[in-house]
Design an enzyme around this catalytic site. Structure first.
Site, PDB file in Angstrom:
ATOM      1  N   MET A 118       0.825  -7.073   3.561  1.00  0.00           N
ATOM      2  CA  MET A 118       1.919  -6.108   3.475  1.00  0.00           C
ATOM      3  C   MET A 118       1.902  -5.462   2.099  1.00  0.00           C
ATOM      4  SD  MET A 118       6.025  -6.921   3.808  1.00  0.00           S
ATOM      5  CE  MET A 118       6.161  -7.696   2.199  1.00  0.00           C
ATOM      6  N   ASP A 172       3.825  -1.593   0.220  1.00  0.00           N
ATOM      7  CA  ASP A 172       5.058  -0.865  -0.102  1.00  0.00           C
ATOM      8  C   ASP A 172       6.176  -0.974   0.938  1.00  0.00           C
ATOM      9  OD1 ASP A 172       3.205   0.106  -1.885  1.00  0.00           O
ATOM     10  OD2 ASP A 172       3.566   2.212  -1.444  1.00  0.00           O
ATOM     11  N   GLN A 200       4.367  -1.021   4.676  1.00  0.00           N
ATOM     12  CA  GLN A 200       2.937  -0.909   4.894  1.00  0.00           C
ATOM     13  C   GLN A 200       2.414  -2.267   5.344  1.00  0.00           C
ATOM     14  OE1 GLN A 200       1.003   1.968   3.976  1.00  0.00           O
ATOM     15  NE2 GLN A 200       2.898   3.076   3.564  1.00  0.00           N
ATOM     16  N   PHE A 243       0.811   7.834   5.076  1.00  0.00           N
ATOM     17  CA  PHE A 243       1.124   7.134   3.832  1.00  0.00           C
ATOM     18  C   PHE A 243       2.643   7.002   3.693  1.00  0.00           C
ATOM     19  CE2 PHE A 243      -2.938   8.003   1.121  1.00  0.00           C
ATOM     20  CZ  PHE A 243      -3.671   7.231   1.998  1.00  0.00           C
ATOM     21  N   SER A 244       3.056   6.457   2.580  1.00  0.00           N
ATOM     22  CA  SER A 244       4.458   6.067   2.410  1.00  0.00           C
ATOM     23  C   SER A 244       5.445   7.220   2.539  1.00  0.00           C
ATOM     24  CB  SER A 244       4.652   5.415   1.036  1.00  0.00           C
ATOM     25  OG  SER A 244       4.066   4.145   1.022  1.00  0.00           O
ATOM     26  N   ARG A 296       1.873  12.954  -2.256  1.00  0.00           N
ATOM     27  CA  ARG A 296       2.340  11.951  -1.290  1.00  0.00           C
ATOM     28  C   ARG A 296       3.642  11.265  -1.703  1.00  0.00           C
ATOM     29  NH1 ARG A 296      -2.402  10.076  -3.631  1.00  0.00           N
ATOM     30  NH2 ARG A 296      -2.178   8.304  -5.034  1.00  0.00           N
ATOM     31  N   ASP A 297       4.130  10.418  -0.741  1.00  0.00           N
ATOM     32  CA  ASP A 297       5.241   9.503  -0.946  1.00  0.00           C
ATOM     33  C   ASP A 297       6.589  10.219  -1.090  1.00  0.00           C
ATOM     34  OD1 ASP A 297       3.092   7.758  -1.028  1.00  0.00           O
ATOM     35  OD2 ASP A 297       3.226   7.380  -3.176  1.00  0.00           O
ATOM     36  N   GLU A 319       2.981   7.338  -8.347  1.00  0.00           N
ATOM     37  CA  GLU A 319       3.214   7.092  -6.932  1.00  0.00           C
ATOM     38  C   GLU A 319       4.697   6.814  -6.696  1.00  0.00           C
ATOM     39  OE1 GLU A 319      -0.837   5.422  -5.013  1.00  0.00           O
ATOM     40  OE2 GLU A 319       0.414   3.871  -5.865  1.00  0.00           O
ATOM     41  N   TRP A 322      -1.287  -4.378  -7.678  1.00  0.00           N
ATOM     42  CA  TRP A 322      -2.593  -4.081  -7.076  1.00  0.00           C
ATOM     43  C   TRP A 322      -3.755  -4.758  -7.789  1.00  0.00           C
ATOM     44  CZ3 TRP A 322      -3.219  -2.920  -2.378  1.00  0.00           C
ATOM     45  CH2 TRP A 322      -2.325  -2.095  -1.696  1.00  0.00           C
TER      46      TRP A 322
END
Lengths: 569, 569
Positions: B58, B60, B76, B110-111, B181-182, B232, B321
């Site tokens: 898992m 975000d 995710q 994506f998020s 993104r996001d 991000e 990460w």
């Protein structure tokens, strides 16, 4: 600087540095001054190509300037103790700084800087063009121990900084604040400009002066970056902007460096920098980004040498207030703290990441000793160097990976530099992960000579310097100096630099450089040199070094001020 | 979010979160969807009061919203692998997201975030006031693996987020950038406002919309704070400003939180925040400072729940990460990553340090089990709790020091919380140094269950919250949750918060809270509770939990979405 927290009452004097210049300047009879301090520099933790004090405790570099081929370095110093807490030294240069202070109170000298008043703007130097003026903080403490006002003062030297006269009309900037300190002065156009910290208001004050005596407040640079719990030791310096590929100077900008502590992200002390324009009175940043000078946590309060043309040169204090007064060099060898290697800085615009200060290692060539290994195409192999018989215990290592297709590197594609003690099984690990996000890491957690809850083990950096470059066969480069209890690495030619203290229980004597899982076409070159000790040459037959005498000393005795005292800018 | 480096081609889908809602949304037949995923939550590293997925990997948190008493959490998710690299899931909600994409290419989700369109501005909900719209990123990848455009899209739900319909005119924001993104959407006045990352341009784009379909670019918030290698998961949220002493709301401001990775000061991932004003189209900061949400390094990509009145509530991904895909829970227990505890946030002006976001622990009362220890005046003593027989292995600890004269505390004045394994000799250390700079520290370096060159051991913070307070008898306060492989601490009532992963080789079962060298007058209170496992109540007789089903499930089954699913804002 200011000593942290409960140690506030016991402060080091800027003039402490004068001891390093062989000058008798102290009023405390318990402190040996006016005579060289002899010491032994052979301890297994004692750096051989970094400056460290003969005995006792050192911190911030101060008053750094370059004049007539000599780099001058002063520093905060307590020769009678192993922590800042024992320092009781006062400025006493010609006129005592504290003559106007009631006897039940105390006045100390905090950090500051030095300029060369070549045109005699001050009037102190009617017959010379090499007059030197020190600008520093006077810090008053009340009888009950509480902080009184901090003000800015000057002293002047007719002999290039070896002796100083206290200005009889100090302070030159008055204040009622108890947190107003660490002036750094530069020449800007036809005037002098000063940056100075309003430490607990999180502001850098900018002042101007025609003569170093009369100062006018011009502006504040406020609440920028990481605040920590206070700002300290601001610097401002003009810096060339170089084209990344050609190296040509294409512009110039100013950089403000700003130290903050405690409260850094990594804990304790940190130095950040801001890129911008400076018109002599106001500094404006190119953006609102916060950038750090070091990816590890042992580089604080760095200062740029006054009088260097071209790429500026700086040195910092290679420690962190979280453990500076606890590190084992004190109990083991009677000294604490060293300065960083000198760094040579310029600005560039890296692909994508944009504005970046590059900190190159100062050319190590003068201190290189024997070549211990040299491979131009190691492939996915390794090089092992047993350097147990290298007298200095210090190495310089360069490794480069070229021809690598980044897209074909994996998360197992690594180039590791490991320094081990076969006797104890300890190891200092470092290296590149060339796939993924290409970080460089240093891990001192495998060493067992120091247990402290603030002595963080691991540091890393994501090097995006080459991202977006037209040439996908990018080069990774690391230059590393291992110097007994100090490890300094320069990644990507100085795109990132890290200063790491380390305390093995047994000396590290075995280096392995190993590449693994690099994709086809990758080329690895590795070169290792022994480093020549700059202290060994200063020792007498008993191994004793007179560690802080340079005034009137032969050139050789100045070499330790930086690792090669005779280098030119 | 985007997966780092070489993992770029293997991405998790926002819709992965739908699995946690019991919705069948996936096109990849290899992935079990539409059916609950059963798992065992009893492993010795498995958190009992934090959310973790039943199996697999898992990352975000996504699409968080609060509606009709339920906090909704998507995330995710890769149920078939232990790293992001195995994920192959696509959005497939009613209309497939990739129907317009050539078969040799791929499009992922994506998020993103979720809003409640109570007034049917979108037109999707003519007959209801609880319509839900998800706003997320579509990321195209070319046949050669290179990144194609990232665009913003929407989907809508008539059943409070349990099933979604893909909007047939996506994308709602087009783009040619491969790093855009996001999106996070909030309601501002009579319009919707979105923040979205131009990740590698280090900009947060701000867009406005009347209906969630038509979006207009309004401004960029560029190059602020720590850049890392990319931005991000921006968030924007309105936040009350509270008087520090009375707690009364005296103002309101907006906060932008911004995650960046890799390249954080502590390595890898970091989240920073900016305080300012927002007029619906432009965000202006109160200053140029960079502030971090967490003093450790295991809290990334946090998102605020949409629809919470008063103090905003957020949760983050409790990992980094740098090692998220290597932590030992994968090989040992078949899962990786948990969410943080929910935090309740407000702004205040702390003495001297000024603007501060306070992150309080969400009231733990509903999950408190037996009281294991309670002392109201421990003095310079200690409390030891053997909690080997606490079924959850999870504790809540509160400790307070009051009545202390800061000036009389020394560098030896400490209050330590130590969690040990008598079986292995390992210990997690943490605590206050009340003298000097009053830092709080956490040291996981004494645990031996995970060796990774990026798994930093030590974290600390300088708490200046009380500095300058009129009342010198300041209070130090720590609230800590130890949850098997997660340690979360809240210092000074949330002035600082730290999220720390930990991997002992043997379970930690012995807590010691010890005060030392506190000056006379200091009063120490300590209270320790067992925590009730939120998973144990969901297990069947075989210990199996259906770990990601909440749709139509009884209230009890939702409790694990946050540690107490039924709590109200």
């Amino acid at each position: 600087m200011q000593f942290p927290g409960s140690l506030l009452l016991s402060v080091a004097a800027f003039a402490g540095a004068a001891a390093a210049q062989g000058v008798s300047t102290y009023v405390n009879p318990a402190v040996p001054t006016g005579t060289p301090i002899a010491a032994n520099y052979t301890g297994p933790l004692r750096p051989q190509v970094h400056y460290s004090p003969p005995k006792g405790f050192m911190n911030d570099p101060n008053g750094m300037f370059y004049l007539n081929g000599v780099f001058h370095l002063y520093y905060q110093y307590n020769p009678t103790g192993l922590g800042a807490g024992n320092q009781q030294r006062r400025l006493h240069v010609g006129e005592p700084a504290d003559r106007a202070v009631p006897p039940e109170e105390r006045q100390y000298v905090f950090s500051g800087s030095v300029v060369v008043d070549a045109n005699n703007t001050s009037g102190f130097f009617p017959n010379q063009n090499n007059g030197v003026v020190a600008v520093f903080t006077l810090a008053r403490y009340n009888a009950d121990g509480s902080g009184g006002p901090q003000t800015q003062a000057i002293a002047y030297s007719h002999d290039e900084g070896y002796t100083f006269q206290y200005y009889d009309q100090n302070p030159v900037i008055n204040s009622t604040s108890s947190h107003f300190r660490d002036p750094k002065v530069i020449r800007h156009g036809d005037a002098w400009a000063m940056v100075v910290a309003y430490a607990q208001e999180f502001a850098v004050g900018i002042f101007t002066s025609p003569d170093l005596k009369q100062w006018t407040w011009a502006s504040n640079f406020t609440n920028h970056g990481l605040l920590g719990a206070q700002y300290e030791c601001p610097n401002i310096v003009k810096m060339p902007v170089r084209d990344r590929d050609s190296g040509a100077v294409v512009d110039e900008k100013y950089v403000i460096t700003l130290s903050a502590q405690p409260g850094a992200p990594l804990g304790g002390s940190v130095t950040q920098y801001f890129i911008g324009d400076f018109n002599g009175t106001h500094f404006s940043t190119v953006d609102a980004a916060t950038r750090l000078t070091d990816f590890a946590k042992d580089n604080y309060a760095a200062q740029f040498f006054y009088g260097v043309e071209g790429n500026p040169i700086s040195m910092g204090w290679a420690s962190n207030w979280q453990y500076a007064q606890q590190v084992p060099t004190g109990n083991n060898e009677g000294w604490r703290s060293a300065m960083t290697l000198p760094r040579v800085s310029y600005l560039t615009k890296a692909p994508r990441i944009g504005w970046t200060m590059v900190d190159e290692i100062y050319d190590p060539e003068p201190i290189l000793g024997d070549s211990l290994a040299s491979k131009t195409d190691m492939g996915n192999g390794s090089v092992t160097v047993d350097y147990a018989d290298v007298a200095s215990g210090a190495l310089y290592v360069e490794a480069n990976v070229t021809g690598i297709d980044v897209a074909k590197a994996t998360s197992f594609s690594t180039l590791n530099l490991t320094f081990a003690s076969p006797a104890s099984g300890e190891a200092l690990r470092s290296g590149f992960y060339l796939g993924g996000d290409n970080p460089f890491f240093v891990d001192r957690g495998g060493l067992r000579g120091f247990d402290n809850v603030f002595f963080t083990d691991k540091f890393s950096v994501a090097d995006v310097y080459y991202d977006g470059a037209a040439d996908k066969s990018a080069a990774w480069r690391v230059q590393a100096v291992l110097d007994r209890s100090l490890y300094e690495v320069f990644v990507g030619g100085g795109r990132h630099a890290g200063t790491v203290l380390l305390y093995p229980s047994q000396p590290l004597t075995l280096l392995t450089v190993a590449a693994r899982d690099l994709p086809p076409g990758a080329k690895v070159s590795v070169a290792v040199w022994a480093l020549k000790s700059t202290w060994a040459g200063l020792a007498d037959e008993q191994g004793t070094v007179v560690g802080n005498v340079t005034a009137k000393a032969p050139a050789a005795a100045r070499r330790h001020m930086v690792y090669e005292g005779e280098f030119s800018a």
